[in-house]
Design an enzyme around this catalytic site. Structure first.
Site, PDB file in Angstrom:
ATOM      1  N   GLU A  56      51.343   0.131 -31.890  1.00 33.78           N
ATOM      2  CA  GLU A  56      51.000   0.469 -31.073  1.00 33.78           C
ATOM      3  C   GLU A  56      49.800   0.007 -30.041  1.00 33.78           C
ATOM      4  O   GLU A  56      49.262  -0.494 -30.823  1.00 33.78           O
ATOM      5  CB  GLU A  56      50.807   2.300 -31.434  1.00 33.78           C
ATOM      6  CG  GLU A  56      50.941   2.982 -31.447  1.00 33.78           C
ATOM      7  CD  GLU A  56      51.080   3.786 -30.036  1.00 33.78           C
ATOM      8  OE1 GLU A  56      50.718   3.277 -28.976  1.00 33.78           O
ATOM      9  OE2 GLU A  56      51.446   5.350 -29.956  1.00 33.78           O
ATOM     10  N   ASP A  57      49.349   0.388 -28.774  1.00 30.82           N
ATOM     11  CA  ASP A  57      48.176  -0.799 -28.208  1.00 30.82           C
ATOM     12  C   ASP A  57      47.521   0.042 -28.667  1.00 30.82           C
ATOM     13  O   ASP A  57      46.584  -0.612 -28.995  1.00 30.82           O
ATOM     14  CB  ASP A  57      49.001  -0.787 -26.819  1.00 30.82           C
ATOM     15  CG  ASP A  57      49.311   1.141 -26.261  1.00 30.82           C
ATOM     16  OD1 ASP A  57      49.773   2.185 -27.151  1.00 30.82           O
ATOM     17  OD2 ASP A  57      49.387   1.164 -25.103  1.00 30.82           O
TER      18      ASP A  57
ATOM     19  N   ASP B   2      45.144   7.136 -29.784  1.00 30.34           N
ATOM     20  CA  ASP B   2      42.982   7.718 -29.109  1.00 30.34           C
ATOM     21  C   ASP B   2      43.942   8.943 -30.160  1.00 30.34           C
ATOM     22  O   ASP B   2      42.255   8.814 -31.184  1.00 30.34           O
ATOM     23  CB  ASP B   2      44.157   8.242 -27.902  1.00 30.34           C
ATOM     24  CG  ASP B   2      42.603   8.605 -26.612  1.00 30.34           C
ATOM     25  OD1 ASP B   2      41.193   8.423 -27.558  1.00 30.34           O
ATOM     26  OD2 ASP B   2      42.983   8.930 -26.391  1.00 30.34           O
TER      27      ASP B   2
ATOM     28  N   PHE C 118      37.443   5.281 -21.713  1.00 30.51           N
ATOM     29  CA  PHE C 118      38.347   4.263 -21.291  1.00 30.51           C
ATOM     30  C   PHE C 118      38.707   3.129 -21.215  1.00 30.51           C
ATOM     31  O   PHE C 118      38.045   2.585 -20.326  1.00 30.51           O
ATOM     32  CB  PHE C 118      39.252   5.304 -19.701  1.00 30.51           C
ATOM     33  CG  PHE C 118      40.838   5.349 -19.690  1.00 30.51           C
ATOM     34  CD1 PHE C 118      41.507   6.076 -20.216  1.00 30.51           C
ATOM     35  CD2 PHE C 118      40.629   4.228 -18.629  1.00 30.51           C
ATOM     36  CE1 PHE C 118      42.484   6.161 -19.655  1.00 30.51           C
ATOM     37  CE2 PHE C 118      42.826   4.086 -18.094  1.00 30.51           C
ATOM     38  CZ  PHE C 118      43.314   4.931 -18.743  1.00 30.51           C
TER      39      PHE C 118
ATOM     40  N   ARG D 215      48.583  -3.353 -16.782  1.00 29.94           N
ATOM     41  CA  ARG D 215      48.971  -3.596 -18.239  1.00 29.94           C
ATOM     42  C   ARG D 215      49.181  -5.162 -18.403  1.00 29.94           C
ATOM     43  O   ARG D 215      48.874  -5.609 -19.138  1.00 29.94           O
ATOM     44  CB  ARG D 215      50.228  -2.856 -18.189  1.00 29.94           C
ATOM     45  CG  ARG D 215      50.500  -1.908 -18.035  1.00 29.94           C
ATOM     46  CD  ARG D 215      51.988  -1.544 -18.289  1.00 29.94           C
ATOM     47  NE  ARG D 215      52.343   0.089 -18.169  1.00 29.94           N
ATOM     48  CZ  ARG D 215      52.140   1.233 -19.232  1.00 29.94           C
ATOM     49  NH1 ARG D 215      50.971   1.009 -19.799  1.00 29.94           N
ATOM     50  NH2 ARG D 215      52.260   3.097 -18.684  1.00 29.94           N
TER      51      ARG D 215
HETATM   52  P1  IMP Z   1      47.017   9.715 -28.701  1.00 34.83           P
HETATM   53  O1  IMP Z   1      48.535  10.185 -29.042  1.00 34.83           O
HETATM   54  O2  IMP Z   1      45.953  10.248 -28.085  1.00 34.83           O
HETATM   55  O3  IMP Z   1      46.693   8.804 -29.838  1.00 34.83           O
HETATM   56  O4  IMP Z   1      47.580   8.587 -27.494  1.00 34.83           O
HETATM   57  C1  IMP Z   1      47.796   7.834 -27.494  1.00 34.83           C
HETATM   58  C2  IMP Z   1      48.663   6.948 -26.370  1.00 34.83           C
HETATM   59  O5  IMP Z   1      47.565   7.658 -24.971  1.00 34.83           O
HETATM   60  C3  IMP Z   1      48.419   5.154 -26.335  1.00 34.83           C
HETATM   61  O6  IMP Z   1      49.089   5.049 -26.645  1.00 34.83           O
HETATM   62  C4  IMP Z   1      48.018   4.765 -24.908  1.00 34.83           C
HETATM   63  O7  IMP Z   1      48.981   4.818 -24.100  1.00 34.83           O
HETATM   64  C5  IMP Z   1      46.812   6.093 -24.606  1.00 34.83           C
HETATM   65  N1  IMP Z   1      45.786   5.879 -24.103  1.00 34.83           N
HETATM   66  C6  IMP Z   1      45.248   6.952 -24.941  1.00 34.83           C
HETATM   67  N2  IMP Z   1      43.578   5.659 -24.685  1.00 34.83           N
HETATM   68  C7  IMP Z   1      43.783   4.923 -23.930  1.00 34.83           C
HETATM   69  C8  IMP Z   1      43.269   4.123 -22.989  1.00 34.83           C
HETATM   70  O8  IMP Z   1      41.499   4.180 -23.142  1.00 34.83           O
HETATM   71  N3  IMP Z   1      43.540   3.310 -21.716  1.00 34.83           N
HETATM   72  C9  IMP Z   1      45.022   3.917 -22.095  1.00 34.83           C
HETATM   73  N4  IMP Z   1      45.805   4.364 -21.832  1.00 34.83           N
HETATM   74  C10 IMP Z   1      45.154   5.289 -23.656  1.00 34.83           C
HETATM   75 MG    MG Z   2      51.159   3.760 -25.616  1.00 33.89          MG
END
Ligand code: IMP
Ligand code: MG
Length: 180
Positions: A105-106, A109, A158, A171
């Site tokens: 994963e990148d 969150d 963010f 990106r």
């Molecule tokens: P989660 O399901 O809330 O953990 O969100 C994960 C996904 O949300 C990541 O794989 C990202 O694609 C996107 N995401 C979460 N935080 C950020 C951020 O700060 N910048 C850009 N994309 C984000």
């Molecule tokens: Mg992602």
């Protein structure tokens, strides 16, 4: 090329948080740790599109050993906020049975994307599942699951760059930039 200290994406300004050089050193170190751990196991790196395409490309090359690479596409984000709904845009087409899977994963969150995907993956009987995320926002996590390999823990702000986007922009930035 000198990387910019501030960048714009759509209507917003972002400032450099983690430089390309720091990122490269971090990913090399993560690759070495994984190589020791997965030696002779031919792990399957499973990148989560779109965000992880840059990190996955660097991580598998830092890994160096025998491995395979595949991708799935999940989506939960729109603009600056998680929508809370995780959509499978491209599902898992690789057979993961008895494979050692490393989900890449990148950023994690809230954790919802991976938390929701984990049961689907485990149903396919992999030999093992581990998570490698480049970034983690500890203060944002609402859904807990074990994350074995973490690049950086960052504040709940963010960020864009290194694969991460703000409405698809940013990106291709070499560093990580945080919202001003
Ligand atoms: P989660 O399901 O809330 O953990 O969100 C994960 C996904 O949300 C990541 O794989 C990202 O694609 C996107 N995401 C979460 N935080 C950020 C951020 O700060 N910048 C850009 N994309 C984000
Ligand atoms: Mg992602």
């Amino acid at each position: 090329m000198q990387e910019p200290q501030t960048v714009k994406a759509h209507d917003l300004s972002f400032e450099l948080m983690i430089s390309e050089k720091e990122i490269q050193a971090k990913v090399e170190a993560m690759g070495e740790i994984l190589q020791k751990k997965y030696k002779g196991k031919n792990p399957l790196f499973l990148g989560v599109l779109n965000g992880s395409f840059v990190f996955t490309a660097d991580l598998v090359r830092a890994f160096g050993g025998t491995c395979e690479v595949s991708f799935i596409k999940l989506s939960s984000y729109s603009g600056l906020e998680s929508t809370g709904e995780v959509a499978t845009v491209i599902g898992l087409t690789t057979d993961v049975e008895d494979r050692h899977v490393i989900v890449v994963e990148d950023i994690i969150d809230t954790g919802k994307t991976m938390h929701d995907f984990l049961p689907t993956l485990k149903n396919m009987n992999p030999a093992s599942v581990a998570f490698a995320t480049f970034l983690l926002k500890p203060d944002a996590v609402k859904y807990k699951f074990p994350i074995e390999y973490i690049g950086y823990e960052i504040p709940n702000k963010f960020v864009i760059g290194y694969g991460l986007d703000y409405n698809e922009r940013g990106r291709n930035l070499r560093g990580i930039y945080q919202l001003k």
